[in-house]
Motif scaffolding. Structure first.
Motif, PDB file in Angstrom:
ATOM      1  N   GLU A 166      25.779  96.373  17.893  1.00 41.45           N
ATOM      2  CA  GLU A 166      25.141  95.639  19.242  1.00 41.45           C
ATOM      3  C   GLU A 166      26.231  94.690  19.541  1.00 41.45           C
ATOM      4  OE1 GLU A 166      22.634  95.717  20.544  1.00 41.45           O
ATOM      5  OE2 GLU A 166      22.057  93.906  21.569  1.00 41.45           O
ATOM      6  N   TYR A 167      27.124  94.255  18.736  1.00 40.41           N
ATOM      7  CA  TYR A 167      27.972  93.201  18.741  1.00 40.41           C
ATOM      8  C   TYR A 167      29.386  93.665  18.561  1.00 40.41           C
ATOM      9  CZ  TYR A 167      23.814  90.363  19.393  1.00 40.41           C
ATOM     10  OH  TYR A 167      22.651  90.030  19.771  1.00 40.41           O
ATOM     11  N   ASP A 168      29.785  94.909  18.789  1.00 37.23           N
ATOM     12  CA  ASP A 168      31.364  95.347  18.623  1.00 37.23           C
ATOM     13  C   ASP A 168      31.879  94.689  17.596  1.00 37.23           C
ATOM     14  OD1 ASP A 168      30.437  96.527  21.342  1.00 37.23           O
ATOM     15  OD2 ASP A 168      31.266  94.645  22.408  1.00 37.23           O
ATOM     16  N   GLU A 218      17.040  85.333  13.890  1.00 34.48           N
ATOM     17  CA  GLU A 218      17.743  85.012  15.143  1.00 34.48           C
ATOM     18  C   GLU A 218      19.004  84.246  14.415  1.00 34.48           C
ATOM     19  OE1 GLU A 218      17.270  86.147  18.197  1.00 34.48           O
ATOM     20  OE2 GLU A 218      15.635  87.265  17.254  1.00 34.48           O
ATOM     21  N   GLU A 255      21.512  86.818  13.766  1.00 36.66           N
ATOM     22  CA  GLU A 255      22.149  87.620  14.961  1.00 36.66           C
ATOM     23  C   GLU A 255      22.903  86.879  15.781  1.00 36.66           C
ATOM     24  OE1 GLU A 255      19.007  90.079  16.789  1.00 36.66           O
ATOM     25  OE2 GLU A 255      20.305  90.662  18.317  1.00 36.66           O
ATOM     26  N   LEU A 256      22.677  85.378  16.027  1.00 29.74           N
ATOM     27  CA  LEU A 256      23.513  84.495  16.757  1.00 29.74           C
ATOM     28  C   LEU A 256      24.865  84.418  16.098  1.00 29.74           C
ATOM     29  CD1 LEU A 256      24.048  82.686  18.990  1.00 29.74           C
ATOM     30  CD2 LEU A 256      23.112  80.770  17.836  1.00 29.74           C
ATOM     31  N   ARG A 281      22.517  84.671  25.288  1.00 34.51           N
ATOM     32  CA  ARG A 281      20.989  85.183  25.260  1.00 34.51           C
ATOM     33  C   ARG A 281      20.473  84.791  23.629  1.00 34.51           C
ATOM     34  NH1 ARG A 281      21.609  91.111  24.368  1.00 34.51           N
ATOM     35  NH2 ARG A 281      22.295  90.684  22.137  1.00 34.51           N
ATOM     36  N   GLU A 282      21.199  84.802  22.935  1.00 39.85           N
ATOM     37  CA  GLU A 282      20.990  84.796  21.527  1.00 39.85           C
ATOM     38  C   GLU A 282      20.840  83.309  21.186  1.00 39.85           C
ATOM     39  OE1 GLU A 282      19.877  86.850  19.287  1.00 39.85           O
ATOM     40  OE2 GLU A 282      20.187  88.353  21.135  1.00 39.85           O
ATOM     41  N   ARG A 326      27.808  97.541  31.143  1.00 43.61           N
ATOM     42  CA  ARG A 326      29.399  97.787  30.818  1.00 43.61           C
ATOM     43  C   ARG A 326      29.458  99.611  30.637  1.00 43.61           C
ATOM     44  NH1 ARG A 326      30.559  95.827  24.889  1.00 43.61           N
ATOM     45  NH2 ARG A 326      28.553  96.872  23.545  1.00 43.61           N
ATOM     46  N   HIS A 357      19.840  94.912  29.121  1.00 41.40           N
ATOM     47  CA  HIS A 357      20.574  94.775  27.717  1.00 41.40           C
ATOM     48  C   HIS A 357      22.198  94.858  28.103  1.00 41.40           C
ATOM     49  CE1 HIS A 357      22.540  96.548  24.035  1.00 41.40           C
ATOM     50  NE2 HIS A 357      21.499  95.673  23.498  1.00 41.40           N
ATOM     51  N   HIS A 358      23.135  94.423  27.568  1.00 40.01           N
ATOM     52  CA  HIS A 358      24.564  94.072  27.873  1.00 40.01           C
ATOM     53  C   HIS A 358      25.127  95.577  28.065  1.00 40.01           C
ATOM     54  CE1 HIS A 358      24.636  93.611  23.432  1.00 40.01           C
ATOM     55  NE2 HIS A 358      25.446  94.647  23.559  1.00 40.01           N
ATOM     56  N   ASN A 364      30.642  89.230  26.041  1.00 38.70           N
ATOM     57  CA  ASN A 364      30.718  88.277  24.560  1.00 38.70           C
ATOM     58  C   ASN A 364      29.706  87.085  25.048  1.00 38.70           C
ATOM     59  OD1 ASN A 364      32.175  90.230  23.201  1.00 38.70           O
ATOM     60  ND2 ASN A 364      33.979  89.137  23.743  1.00 38.70           N
ATOM     61  N   ALA A 365      30.151  86.408  26.027  1.00 35.15           N
ATOM     62  CA  ALA A 365      29.434  85.030  26.347  1.00 35.15           C
ATOM     63  C   ALA A 365      28.032  85.343  26.711  1.00 35.15           C
ATOM     64  CB  ALA A 365      30.293  84.385  27.303  1.00 35.15           C
ATOM     65  N   GLN A 369      32.687  87.471  18.491  1.00 33.73           N
ATOM     66  CA  GLN A 369      33.541  87.763  19.437  1.00 33.73           C
ATOM     67  C   GLN A 369      33.881  86.813  20.578  1.00 33.73           C
ATOM     68  OE1 GLN A 369      35.646  90.392  19.334  1.00 33.73           O
ATOM     69  NE2 GLN A 369      34.536  92.045  18.458  1.00 33.73           N
ATOM     70  N   THR A 370      33.120  85.770  20.582  1.00 38.54           N
ATOM     71  CA  THR A 370      33.296  84.747  21.730  1.00 38.54           C
ATOM     72  C   THR A 370      34.365  83.764  21.555  1.00 38.54           C
ATOM     73  OG1 THR A 370      31.739  83.014  21.030  1.00 38.54           O
ATOM     74  CG2 THR A 370      30.798  84.784  22.559  1.00 38.54           C
ATOM     75  N   ALA A 428      26.610  87.545  17.387  1.00 40.87           N
ATOM     76  CA  ALA A 428      26.852  87.355  18.623  1.00 40.87           C
ATOM     77  C   ALA A 428      28.025  86.464  19.087  1.00 40.87           C
ATOM     78  CB  ALA A 428      25.814  86.930  19.563  1.00 40.87           C
ATOM     79  N   THR A 429      28.175  85.247  18.222  1.00 36.53           N
ATOM     80  CA  THR A 429      29.147  84.557  18.496  1.00 36.53           C
ATOM     81  C   THR A 429      30.564  84.651  18.275  1.00 36.53           C
ATOM     82  OG1 THR A 429      27.484  82.711  18.188  1.00 36.53           O
ATOM     83  CG2 THR A 429      29.858  81.878  17.857  1.00 36.53           C
ATOM     84  N   ARG A 477      26.069  87.670  25.637  1.00 37.25           N
ATOM     85  CA  ARG A 477      25.255  88.052  24.514  1.00 37.25           C
ATOM     86  C   ARG A 477      24.895  86.715  23.593  1.00 37.25           C
ATOM     87  NH1 ARG A 477      28.629  93.223  22.523  1.00 37.25           N
ATOM     88  NH2 ARG A 477      30.191  91.586  22.111  1.00 37.25           N
ATOM     89  N   GLN A 478      25.963  85.893  23.473  1.00 33.75           N
ATOM     90  CA  GLN A 478      25.970  84.442  22.749  1.00 33.75           C
ATOM     91  C   GLN A 478      24.826  83.741  23.160  1.00 33.75           C
ATOM     92  OE1 GLN A 478      29.057  81.944  22.866  1.00 33.75           O
ATOM     93  NE2 GLN A 478      28.827  81.204  20.921  1.00 33.75           N
TER      94      GLN A 478
END
Lengths: 403, 403
Positions: free
Chosen positions: A184-186, A136, A139-140, B135-136, B62, B57-58, B129-130, A146-147, A143-144, B132-133
């Motif tokens: 999954e996270y582009d 996890e 994964e975070l 969620r994770e 989209r 799922h995101h 993006n936000a 792109q933010t 996930a982070t 997914r972040q």
């Protein structure tokens, strides 16, 4: 007449084999058997690199202990805090236990060699909890990414300390997982770095040079960068500091994984047995020197390979074989037969996986790579399930995706 | 003769409806159409609470913009940094664009009302993006819990700031998700707290009292604690500080989600249009006062509900209706017909979901709760897909699990 009390500490490979064998070898009227374990489940330590990378769900790597032990076994879910051999007593977090015979099969702990920051900032591949957290955490990071206004590419760097068995197997899974995380996270896969740092002069020490070469180039093709002969000097919140030939380098990384060594259990160390970093050089019958009622098996025991006069590395294979011998010897003691079997490892082979479809290793003295090695690896994994839980457990948790 | 250049900023509900309508209303020889968007995909803003909680799922929320626009539309993937209405120019991160007609449909930004620490420490439900972040982040809190010697129960506390539409919908999903996370990470559900803090004197302001009561007791049954009439004073790394009737309280939490308000876009504010927190009170034909070539629609526009003399809250429903009017009026200008349609929202209903199988709302003036409301909610969601992408998009991304 009092039945002897047998207490087994730890439900890893060694402990579970001992209990499942012993429950058949001695009658209900001959001995009480108590098994102590922190969790109510057993996990496959040798599969944790998959759960940690997120390529195999952790529930596939564990099963309930009650599903494999007899109802006559008294199962205590608790954590061992100390062993008092002089009093024949075990102190648990929530109580105490007396024993007549003890089996110590508590497993290993990570060895950080005093490297600063590793305990605080590096992740380990040590148990189910740690594996899920590492999965996890990685994964975070993805996930982070792109933010953030200012994208930190270092966030996508994963450093693996150690190119031994666990390190290499984890790298194999990780390099399969990363492309999926990128989708999954582009994230552009080119932004991700996987770096393996190994202090020894080679990856997979102990393996045949040809197999090492195969493994390293396989992983390099999948994007892993190796820094061999390079020592980790420090781990920080932001990454690691390494040194090669006295040249220091800082590597920033969102994730640092420490997979470079294990030691015996600190409980064993503190119990007063003569030990080397938590491992006890046991007698041939697996008993601790000077303690005729204490067996020590698995990663807390030290067995010398007399051909090379060096200890065997601790493995599941040896722990399971010790469990068989330990159960026989215990039964003999309980029945007053006095006949004790000497333990001798029977190394059938060693296979390191490089992901779900590749591996390298030696089986019955024959070098294997690729799908053949990968098939053998899965057979070895399924065999561990079979040894403890029989064919039913293999059906439930086994690995059958061969090609 | 030069064809007029139409530039549409933002591919949210308003922008995409404008483009998909306009590409049919005006010929290739009548106008050039350019659509600018940060991402190459459109996302369903009204579904983000599901992606954020991890219940959908995101990728279901989209779709690719190129799948719904005509090949004649010039798509530019870039971020708008400023609008220069006097020069009829758009400055992008990677370039500039001139326009003859402009549609501003840039969407909203979170409004934090100057509360300290919210920007730094609170998560938002604002984009893919936000989502997914968030969620994770929540999942990592659960994954970490069992790895700690001293278990921090606060790590499992999730605070949601705001019991408005987004807050309530997120709570509905979250309370469905938490039991699954507890199973995944071996956590006793009693250790988890979900706390909703709302400064207003009621949850779901603007909703019928009976529906509010239904929603709140539904969520309370699922374990959500409500702190109504309670203001968040500060957000820190460890949680929040709240105040009710001048009594301050610190709530420690591993996750703080801010879902209590949006404002218009800062780009609109900085462009010099007369605005209130980034929202422009547009003329009936949706043009910005004093700027006959600039349309502003969606969350950056302000439309007064004359029945109560207050602005309509910005919704997808209104944005899509504005897109239709905007496209017609643009076509009329381009064709030199001069006929402009006045915009009037046609509020068909409002339904707030409380998880996958429950909801509350009003549709065509009728109050609904439970499965009926949940069914209507999914119909509304599918309609948004249909409006932009037709039946094919509904088949691909639609919600069909009704009961």
């Amino acid at each position: 007449m009092n039945k002897p009390k047998v207490v087994v500490l730890g439900a890893g490979y060694g402990g579970l084999i001992t209990v499942t064998r012993l429950q058949k070898l001695v009658g209900v009227n001959e001995a009480d058997i108590t098994l102590v374990n922190k969790n109510d489940y057993h996990y496959e330590t040798t599969w944790l690199h998959e759960a940690s990378a997120g390529t195999l769900h952790h529930d596939k790597c564990r099963y309930q202990i009650k599903d494999v032990i007899s109802s006559r076994v008294n199962f205590v879910q608790d954590t061992v805090t100390s062993i008092k051999p002089e009093e024949k007593k075990i102190v648990l977090e929530k109580g105490e236990l007396d024993y007549d015979y003890l089996v110590v099969s508590l497993g290993s702990q990570p060895e950080t060699f005093g490297i600063q920051g590793l305990k605080e900032y590096a992740f380990g591949i040590t148990n189910i909890n740690a594996a899920r957290q590492l999965r996890e955490h990685i994964e975070l990071q993805f996930a982070t990414y792109q933010t953030e206004e200012n994208k930190q590419d270092d966030r996508l760097t994963i450093v693996v300390g150690g190119a031994g068995f666990t390190g290499i197997e984890f790298l194999g899974e990780l390099s399969n997982r990363v492309p999926k995380l990128c989708r999954e996270y582009d994230i552009d896969p080119k932004k991700v770095r996987i770096i393996c740092v190994e202090a020894a002069p080679t990856a997979l020490p102990g393996f045949d040079a040809e197999l090492v070469e195969y493994a390293v180039s396989h992983l390099e093709r999948k994007g892993v960068e190796f820094k061999i002969g390079t020592a980790i000097k420090e781990c920080t919140e932001d990454g690691i500091v390494v040194a090669k030939d006295d040249v220091m380098e800082e590597i920033k990384a969102g994730t640092v994984v420490w997979a470079a060594g294990v030691r015996g259990n600190s409980v064993v160390e503190e119990a007063g047995f003569e030990n080397m970093r938590g491992r006890v050089k046991v007698n041939p019958d697996l008993r601790a020197p000077g303690h005729n009622e204490v067996f020590i098996i698995g990663d807390c025991s030290l067995i010398i390979n007399e051909e090379i006069n060096r200890p065997y590395p601790p493995t599941a294979q040896i722990a399971m074989q010790q469990g068989e011998t330990c159960a026989k010897n215990l039964a003999s003691l309980i029945k007053g037969q006095g006949e004790m079997e000497g333990f001798k490892p029977d190394i059938k082979g060693t296979v390191a996986s490089l992901g779900e479809d590749d591996a390298v290793g030696t089986v019955f003295g024959k070098k294997l790579v690729g799908t053949k090695a990968s098939f053998m690896k899965k057979m070895i994994d399924n065999r561990a399930l079979f040894m403890v839980g029989g064919p039913g457990m293999v059906m439930k948790k086994g690995k059958f995706k061969f090609f």
